[in-house]
Design a protein around this motif. Structure first.
Motif, PDB file in Angstrom:
ATOM      1  N   PHE A   1       0.853  -1.181   0.000  1.00  0.00           N
ATOM      2  CA  PHE A   1       0.000   0.000   0.000  1.00  0.00           C
ATOM      3  C   PHE A   1       0.892   1.235   0.000  1.00  0.00           C
ATOM      4  O   PHE A   1       2.026   1.212   0.486  1.00  0.00           O
ATOM      5  CB  PHE A   1      -0.951   0.023   1.201  1.00  0.00           C
ATOM      6  N   THR A   2       0.367   2.308  -0.572  1.00  0.00           N
ATOM      7  CA  THR A   2       1.093   3.573  -0.661  1.00  0.00           C
ATOM      8  C   THR A   2       0.308   4.644   0.068  1.00  0.00           C
ATOM      9  O   THR A   2      -0.867   4.871  -0.220  1.00  0.00           O
ATOM     10  CB  THR A   2       1.314   3.985  -2.125  1.00  0.00           C
ATOM     11  N   ASP A   3       0.962   5.279   1.022  1.00  0.00           N
ATOM     12  CA  ASP A   3       0.349   6.350   1.807  1.00  0.00           C
ATOM     13  C   ASP A   3       0.822   7.694   1.257  1.00  0.00           C
ATOM     14  O   ASP A   3       2.013   8.000   1.265  1.00  0.00           O
ATOM     15  CB  ASP A   3       0.756   6.196   3.272  1.00  0.00           C
ATOM     16  N   TRP A   4      -0.129   8.512   0.765  1.00  0.00           N
ATOM     17  CA  TRP A   4       0.175   9.826   0.203  1.00  0.00           C
ATOM     18  C   TRP A   4      -0.181  10.943   1.171  1.00  0.00           C
ATOM     19  O   TRP A   4      -0.083  12.122   0.825  1.00  0.00           O
ATOM     20  CB  TRP A   4      -0.610  10.032  -1.093  1.00  0.00           C
ATOM     21  N   SER A   5      -0.608  10.626   2.375  1.00  0.00           N
ATOM     22  CA  SER A   5      -1.122  11.643   3.290  1.00  0.00           C
ATOM     23  C   SER A   5      -0.061  12.657   3.706  1.00  0.00           C
ATOM     24  O   SER A   5      -0.383  13.793   4.066  1.00  0.00           O
ATOM     25  CB  SER A   5      -1.729  10.984   4.532  1.00  0.00           C
ATOM     26  N   SER A   6       1.227  12.276   3.674  1.00  0.00           N
ATOM     27  CA  SER A   6       2.293  13.181   4.078  1.00  0.00           C
ATOM     28  C   SER A   6       2.749  14.089   2.940  1.00  0.00           C
ATOM     29  O   SER A   6       3.613  14.935   3.131  1.00  0.00           O
ATOM     30  CB  SER A   6       3.492  12.384   4.603  1.00  0.00           C
ATOM     31  N   GLY A   7       2.178  13.886   1.746  1.00  0.00           N
ATOM     32  CA  GLY A   7       2.555  14.699   0.594  1.00  0.00           C
ATOM     33  C   GLY A   7       3.483  13.994  -0.355  1.00  0.00           C
ATOM     34  O   GLY A   7       3.548  14.333  -1.533  1.00  0.00           O
ATOM     35  N   SER A   8       4.251  13.041   0.129  1.00  0.00           N
ATOM     36  CA  SER A   8       5.123  12.227  -0.722  1.00  0.00           C
ATOM     37  C   SER A   8       4.785  10.764  -0.490  1.00  0.00           C
ATOM     38  O   SER A   8       4.429  10.366   0.628  1.00  0.00           O
ATOM     39  CB  SER A   8       6.599  12.494  -0.397  1.00  0.00           C
ATOM     40  N   PRO A   9       4.874   9.935  -1.535  1.00  0.00           N
ATOM     41  CA  PRO A   9       4.434   8.539  -1.399  1.00  0.00           C
ATOM     42  C   PRO A   9       5.352   7.725  -0.496  1.00  0.00           C
ATOM     43  O   PRO A   9       6.575   7.809  -0.581  1.00  0.00           O
ATOM     44  CB  PRO A   9       4.465   8.027  -2.843  1.00  0.00           C
ATOM     45  N   VAL A  10       4.728   6.926   0.371  1.00  0.00           N
ATOM     46  CA  VAL A  10       5.443   5.990   1.239  1.00  0.00           C
ATOM     47  C   VAL A  10       4.830   4.612   1.018  1.00  0.00           C
ATOM     48  O   VAL A  10       3.650   4.394   1.316  1.00  0.00           O
ATOM     49  CB  VAL A  10       5.346   6.389   2.728  1.00  0.00           C
ATOM     50  N   THR A  11       5.601   3.670   0.472  1.00  0.00           N
ATOM     51  CA  THR A  11       5.101   2.328   0.160  1.00  0.00           C
ATOM     52  C   THR A  11       5.601   1.335   1.201  1.00  0.00           C
ATOM     53  O   THR A  11       6.770   1.354   1.591  1.00  0.00           O
ATOM     54  CB  THR A  11       5.560   1.888  -1.239  1.00  0.00           C
ATOM     55  N   ALA A  12       4.705   0.465   1.648  1.00  0.00           N
ATOM     56  CA  ALA A  12       5.048  -0.531   2.661  1.00  0.00           C
ATOM     57  C   ALA A  12       4.332  -1.836   2.346  1.00  0.00           C
ATOM     58  O   ALA A  12       3.384  -1.871   1.543  1.00  0.00           O
ATOM     59  CB  ALA A  12       4.671  -0.033   4.051  1.00  0.00           C
ATOM     60  N   PHE A  13       4.790  -2.908   2.991  1.00  0.00           N
ATOM     61  CA  PHE A  13       4.176  -4.221   2.789  1.00  0.00           C
ATOM     62  C   PHE A  13       2.801  -4.249   3.443  1.00  0.00           C
ATOM     63  O   PHE A  13       2.642  -3.940   4.623  1.00  0.00           O
ATOM     64  CB  PHE A  13       5.070  -5.306   3.377  1.00  0.00           C
ATOM     65  N   ASN A  14       1.789  -4.606   2.668  1.00  0.00           N
ATOM     66  CA  ASN A  14       0.401  -4.634   3.112  1.00  0.00           C
ATOM     67  C   ASN A  14       0.075  -5.891   3.912  1.00  0.00           C
ATOM     68  O   ASN A  14      -0.776  -5.892   4.790  1.00  0.00           O
ATOM     69  CB  ASN A  14      -0.515  -4.552   1.892  1.00  0.00           C
ATOM     70  N   GLY A  15       0.779  -6.986   3.592  1.00  0.00           N
ATOM     71  CA  GLY A  15       0.424  -8.288   4.145  1.00  0.00           C
ATOM     72  C   GLY A  15      -0.302  -9.106   3.097  1.00  0.00           C
ATOM     73  O   GLY A  15      -1.049  -8.566   2.277  1.00  0.00           O
ATOM     74  N   PHE A  16      -0.071 -10.407   3.082  1.00  0.00           N
ATOM     75  CA  PHE A  16      -0.734 -11.279   2.116  1.00  0.00           C
ATOM     76  C   PHE A  16      -2.211 -11.394   2.477  1.00  0.00           C
ATOM     77  O   PHE A  16      -2.558 -11.647   3.634  1.00  0.00           O
ATOM     78  CB  PHE A  16      -0.081 -12.662   2.103  1.00  0.00           C
ATOM     79  N   ILE A  17      -3.069 -11.203   1.491  1.00  0.00           N
ATOM     80  CA  ILE A  17      -4.505 -11.297   1.732  1.00  0.00           C
ATOM     81  C   ILE A  17      -5.057 -12.544   1.062  1.00  0.00           C
ATOM     82  O   ILE A  17      -4.412 -13.167   0.226  1.00  0.00           O
ATOM     83  CB  ILE A  17      -5.237 -10.029   1.252  1.00  0.00           C
ATOM     84  N   GLU A  18      -6.281 -12.907   1.426  1.00  0.00           N
ATOM     85  CA  GLU A  18      -6.872 -14.173   1.000  1.00  0.00           C
ATOM     86  C   GLU A  18      -7.410 -14.101  -0.432  1.00  0.00           C
ATOM     87  O   GLU A  18      -7.860 -13.040  -0.878  1.00  0.00           O
ATOM     88  CB  GLU A  18      -8.015 -14.559   1.936  1.00  0.00           C
ATOM     89  N   PRO A  19      -7.379 -15.223  -1.163  1.00  0.00           N
ATOM     90  CA  PRO A  19      -8.086 -15.285  -2.448  1.00  0.00           C
ATOM     91  C   PRO A  19      -9.591 -15.138  -2.224  1.00  0.00           C
ATOM     92  O   PRO A  19     -10.116 -15.503  -1.166  1.00  0.00           O
ATOM     93  CB  PRO A  19      -7.738 -16.681  -2.985  1.00  0.00           C
TER      94      PRO A  19
END
Length: 641
Positions: free
Chosen positions: A424-442
């Motif tokens: 996921f990418t968080d743009w709330s600070s004005g610049s993009p910050v990408t981090a691991f979201n976690g594996f989600i289910e099919p």
């Protein structure tokens, strides 16, 4: 390459031909078993070459948007990789549909929709849409169904050119040779538009240019053996506007907001090889290989994403009296390189059977698939995940009379997350910050469809009802402005009715209707804290309808009028159904007149959005992407030898 049985009917055939064509059977091939759609144990929607010719459309996007039951719209302005939805899967509907061209899968491993802009409409012989079916033959992603596109060898030479307002222009050249032991076809397709919106601060409009070529051939060296090849490329450069506020959209959907338009450059190069060998009356063997290199570049956000897709299939068909069995192995290996390497590998085994009695057709199938993910970043820890999943399907069709048949189909299908869902990418600070979201289910979907087909010399009617129960439907949950996570809807369901009918009103006048009523409900979702429970899935119109009339004017003229309408619904991100602004209804009336001057030359004129409706895509409050918001026209001519 699988060619549709029979040849496309001439648009300007004798006046009585349209009437007789309604009584002629249409062939479907979704289970790799050719049969009349009247006998199919699943819901289908078929568009033939003559339907495409009548429409006057010049792109696959335009045709599907104006003539099919699909909900299709530009992906935030991009018409070449549009969002496509069927049966209430909303804004992520394209991930719940498998789209293929002569067996080559177009689905991506990430969150980018299928590049249907790489397919020249002039090459298409038949479009077959299966609804609530296809999980056994196509596996991952066929929860809503499939869109299978078939081409056909060309014979002769055809040259076509057209031009219109806003700098619309294009040219299509095709040639082909068909002989008893071989065939060879080639197509060149160029299109350009200067843009419909006002120039941005850089002086650019929402302009686009697409260039596509394709070569296909087949060889029959000995009896029972067919070898085929296909290669092609597409180069697309497109710009699309930024979102508008409600006030801006109401004032002028074509205005710019002071920011430069988004530019995207897309390139696809692909080739395929195939072989089919009829061993004897009972056995047929086949093998196929597909290879594709793609790139997607946003010049404002480098680097480009580079893709490599390789897929293979080895299959066998056994036929004895009324029994037909298809079994095989498929793999699809996808890799995206962009700030590291991310891969998704699918391996599947399938078995599909069908038994046909005099008035009864029974089908059953099962598939076992393994899906493996791996992410290798430029720095940091590698990530890996693996899933083993099963899908299966049952179907039946009972012909009560030569005109009337009933069918039922039950499908247990799945769709695994695309690789972007693990981040996921968080743009709330004005610049993009990408981090691991976690594996989600099919996500898993169990869909029941029941329906009827009724066909006479004057009309072809299809009516079906469906109910789908889902677990872990995949979506993006906004935790705040410009921030969120990828997760699953715990429980949801969808249901609806679908109606298709083609009617010969008089020897010169025919009509068609394609209507869908759809409900998509979120039953339970813990991440929303209960706020989403019982709400409607956003982006799903309850009602959608395409109405069409086709009038033969004298002996050489053909007038086609169609109207597309989709009802208002919730904006794309409005999962709690609480936004002040809703997605407004979409409306477009389109008119085409084609006139044959002699046996080699015909000319046409087309008007899109005849009533000048303002259409847009509502993402959230005051975030509206304008689409097809004014009347446009085209003039063209085609020469055939």
């Amino acid at each position: 390459m699988l060619a549709a049985p029979g040849s496309a009917q001439s648009l300007l055939a004798a006046p009585g031909s349209a009437q007789s064509s309604l009584s002629e059977p249409i062939v479907v091939s979704a289970t790799r078993i050719d049969m009349h759609d009247q006998d199919a144990p699943y819901a289908s929607e078929v568009h033939t070459r003559s339907d495409i010719e009548r429409s006057g459309a010049h792109s696959l996007f335009d045709y599907l948007a104006q003539q099919s039951s699909l909900q299709i719209s530009p992906s935030y302005g991009n018409r070449y990789t549009p969002q496509i939805s069927m049966r209430g899967y909303g804004n992520d509907g394209f991930q719940n549909l498998v789209i293929s061209v002569d067996g080559r899968r177009l689905n991506n491993i990430d969150s980018i929709p299928q590049l249907i802009g790489s397919i020249s409409l002039s090459d298409i012989e038949r479009i077959e849409i299966t609804k609530g079916s296809g999980a056994v033959m196509f596996g991952d992603g066929a929860t809503a169904g499939t869109i299978q596109i078939y081409t056909k060898p060309r014979s002769g030479v055809s040259l076509e050119t057209y031009a219109g307002d806003h700098g619309q222009r294009g040219a299509i050249a095709s040639a082909g040779l068909v002989r008893e032991r071989f065939d060879l076809s080639a197509t060149l397709d160029h299109s350009h538009v200067n843009g419909f919106s006002s120039p941005d601060p850089t002086g650019h409009r929402d302009q686009s240019e697409a260039n596509t070529w394709r070569v296909a051939g087949a060889l029959k060296p000995v009896e029972g053996l067919r070898l085929d090849m296909e290669a092609g490329a597409s180069h697309i450069d497109t710009r699309y506007p930024n979102p508008l506020t409600q006030a801006q959209f109401n004032a002028n959907p074509g205005m710019h907001t002071g920011a430069a338009y988004t530019q995207q450059k897309l390139q696809s190069d692909h080739w395929s090889l195939g072989a089919e060998y009829r061993v004897n009356r009972q056995w047929k063997l086949s093998a196929r290989h597909h290879d594709e290199d793609k790139s997607s570049l946003f010049p404002s956000f480098p680097p480009a994403a580079q893709y490599r897709y390789v897929s293979n299939e080895v299959a066998a068909q056994y036929q004895h009296d009324a029994l037909i069995l298809n079994a095989g192995y498929q793999n699809f290996d996808g890799q995206r390189t962009q700030s590291g390497s991310t891969t998704k590998h699918n391996r599947g085994l399938f078995l599909q059977g069908q038994y046909m009695l005099e008035a009864l057709t029974l089908s059953a199938g099962i598939r076992r698939e393994e899906v493996t993910y791996r992410h290798n970043p430029l720095s940091g820890q590698s990530l890996q995940s693996e899933q083993r999943l099963t899908s299966w399907e049952l179907g039946a069709n009972h012909r009560l009379s030569p005109q009337l048949a009933l069918f039922a189909n039950y499908s247990d299908a799945f769709v695994t997350p695309d690789v972007d869902r693990f981040f996921f990418t968080d743009w709330s600070s004005g610049s993009p910050v990408t981090a691991f979201n976690g594996f989600i289910e099919p996500a898993k979907a169990r869909t029941l469809t029941v329906g009827t087909n009724h066909q006479t010399a004057h009309h072809r009617l299809k009516l079906s009802a469906f109910y789908a129960k889902l677990s872990n439907e995949i979506y993006y949950f906004e935790t705040g402005p410009f921030s969120g996570i990828n997760t699953n809807i715990d429980q949801s369901h969808k249901y609806g009715l679908e109606l298709q009918d083609r009617v010969q009103i008089t020897p010169r006048l025919s009509g068609h209707i394609n209507y869908a009523w759809t409900r998509a409900i979120i039953d339970r979702e813990n991440d929303g804290g209960g706020a989403f429970d019982g709400r409607e899935l956003p982006g799903v119109s309850r009602h959608s309808v395409v109405l069409g009339l086709n009038l033969r004017v004298a002996e050489r003229g053909n007038l086609h009028l169609s109207h597309t309408w989709r009802s208002s619904t919730w904006a794309a991100g409005d999962f709690d159904n609480n936004n002040a602004q809703r997605q407004k209804a979409f409306q477009s009336t389109d008119l085409t007149y084609r006139h044959q001057l002699d046996k080699h030359l015909d000319m046409y004129v087309g008007v899109s959005n005849l009533l000048d409706r303002k259409n847009g895509i509502w993402v959230r409050d005051d975030a509206i992407y304008p689409v097809q918001f004014e009347r446009t026209w085209k003039l063209g001519a085609r020469v055939q030898f």
